[in-house]
Design a protein around this motif. Structure first.
Motif, PDB file in Angstrom:
ATOM      1  N   LEU A  16       0.874  -1.108  -0.185  1.00  0.00           N
ATOM      2  CA  LEU A  16       0.036  -0.127  -0.028  1.00  0.00           C
ATOM      3  C   LEU A  16       0.794   1.389  -0.097  1.00  0.00           C
ATOM      4  CD1 LEU A  16      -2.776  -1.084   2.515  1.00  0.00           C
ATOM      5  CD2 LEU A  16      -2.726  -0.761  -0.299  1.00  0.00           C
ATOM      6  N   THR A  17       2.000   0.812  -0.498  1.00  0.00           N
ATOM      7  CA  THR A  17       2.753   2.129  -0.543  1.00  0.00           C
ATOM      8  C   THR A  17       2.862   3.101  -1.750  1.00  0.00           C
ATOM      9  OG1 THR A  17       4.654   1.526  -1.683  1.00  0.00           O
ATOM     10  CG2 THR A  17       4.801   1.237   0.793  1.00  0.00           C
ATOM     11  N   PRO A  18       2.833   4.502  -1.759  1.00  0.00           N
ATOM     12  CA  PRO A  18       2.325   5.314  -3.490  1.00  0.00           C
ATOM     13  C   PRO A  18       2.713   4.512  -4.255  1.00  0.00           C
ATOM     14  CG  PRO A  18       3.471   6.675  -1.458  1.00  0.00           C
ATOM     15  CD  PRO A  18       3.251   5.243  -1.068  1.00  0.00           C
ATOM     16  N   TRP A  20       2.781   1.015  -4.413  1.00  0.00           N
ATOM     17  CA  TRP A  20       2.411   0.333  -5.578  1.00  0.00           C
ATOM     18  C   TRP A  20       1.599   0.612  -5.796  1.00  0.00           C
ATOM     19  CZ3 TRP A  20       3.087  -4.475  -6.549  1.00  0.00           C
ATOM     20  CH2 TRP A  20       4.837  -5.185  -6.324  1.00  0.00           C
ATOM     21  N   LEU A  21       0.723   0.964  -5.023  1.00  0.00           N
ATOM     22  CA  LEU A  21      -0.851   1.835  -5.391  1.00  0.00           C
ATOM     23  C   LEU A  21      -0.851   2.471  -6.849  1.00  0.00           C
ATOM     24  CD1 LEU A  21      -1.664   3.612  -2.187  1.00  0.00           C
ATOM     25  CD2 LEU A  21      -2.496   1.403  -2.703  1.00  0.00           C
ATOM     26  N   HIS A  24      -0.942  -0.382  -9.048  1.00  0.00           N
ATOM     27  CA  HIS A  24      -2.044  -1.724  -9.015  1.00  0.00           C
ATOM     28  C   HIS A  24      -3.347  -0.954  -9.592  1.00  0.00           C
ATOM     29  CE1 HIS A  24      -1.118  -3.778  -5.809  1.00  0.00           C
ATOM     30  NE2 HIS A  24      -1.158  -2.972  -4.263  1.00  0.00           N
ATOM     31  N   ALA A  25      -3.290   0.218  -9.625  1.00  0.00           N
ATOM     32  CA  ALA A  25      -3.866   1.632 -10.279  1.00  0.00           C
ATOM     33  C   ALA A  25      -3.616   1.036 -12.109  1.00  0.00           C
ATOM     34  CB  ALA A  25      -3.573   3.062 -10.135  1.00  0.00           C
TER      35      ALA A  25
END
Length: 146
Positions: A16-18, A20-21, A24-25
């Motif tokens: 959930l680090t920036p 990785w987010l 994911h997006a």
């Protein structure tokens, strides 16, 4: 020994680090785009474009590929994170260190007596380079190899 719930929570935090987010997006956007393109190609195929039938099935396969690669990256990251954590049972100092060796073939008398003076000189040059690993080839004392 650590609590399994804490380990799972640490894994979730890691994803959930920036960075990785954003990943994911991007993966989600790629999957949605591939599925939308497949749906669009299905509509074109229904209108009579026969080539679109192949693309109708190809785009969802691309979406599956994106999901598989993204899940693989997540699993590799989580596995690497667990491997970096030292365990209580294994002391890092007790682990065997890798031994790096280099096999060196020494020139033999047959190599020197081959009858070719250039080959013999080249073999001497290679032997000198092997004996002086910190030296540059231009440091070789013979004039013809400068």
């Amino acid at each position: 020994m650590t609590d399994p719930g804490q380990a799972i929570l640490a894994d979730v935090r890691r994803l959930l680090t920036p960075g990785w987010l954003a990943g994911h997006a991007l993966a989600l956007l790629a999957v949605v785009t591939c599925l939308a393109l497949g749906w669009w190609q299905a509509g074109r195929a229904a209108e009579g474009n026969t080539l679109s039938w192949a693309y109708t099935f190809e785009w969802p396969i691309f979406a599956i590929f994106v999901v598989v690669i993204w899940v693989r990256e997540i699993r590799l990251t989580l596995r690497k994170g667990r491997a970096d954590e030292p365990t209580a049972a294994v002391d890092p100092e007790d682990r065997p260190r890798p031994v790096i060796t280099r096999r060196v073939n020494q020139p033999t008398a047959a190599d020197e007596d081959s009858g070719d003076p250039q080959l013999a000189e080249y073999n001497r040059y290679l032997a000198w380079l092997n004996e002086n690993p910190e030296a540059r080839p231009s440091d070789y004392p013979a004039k013809e190899y400068r």
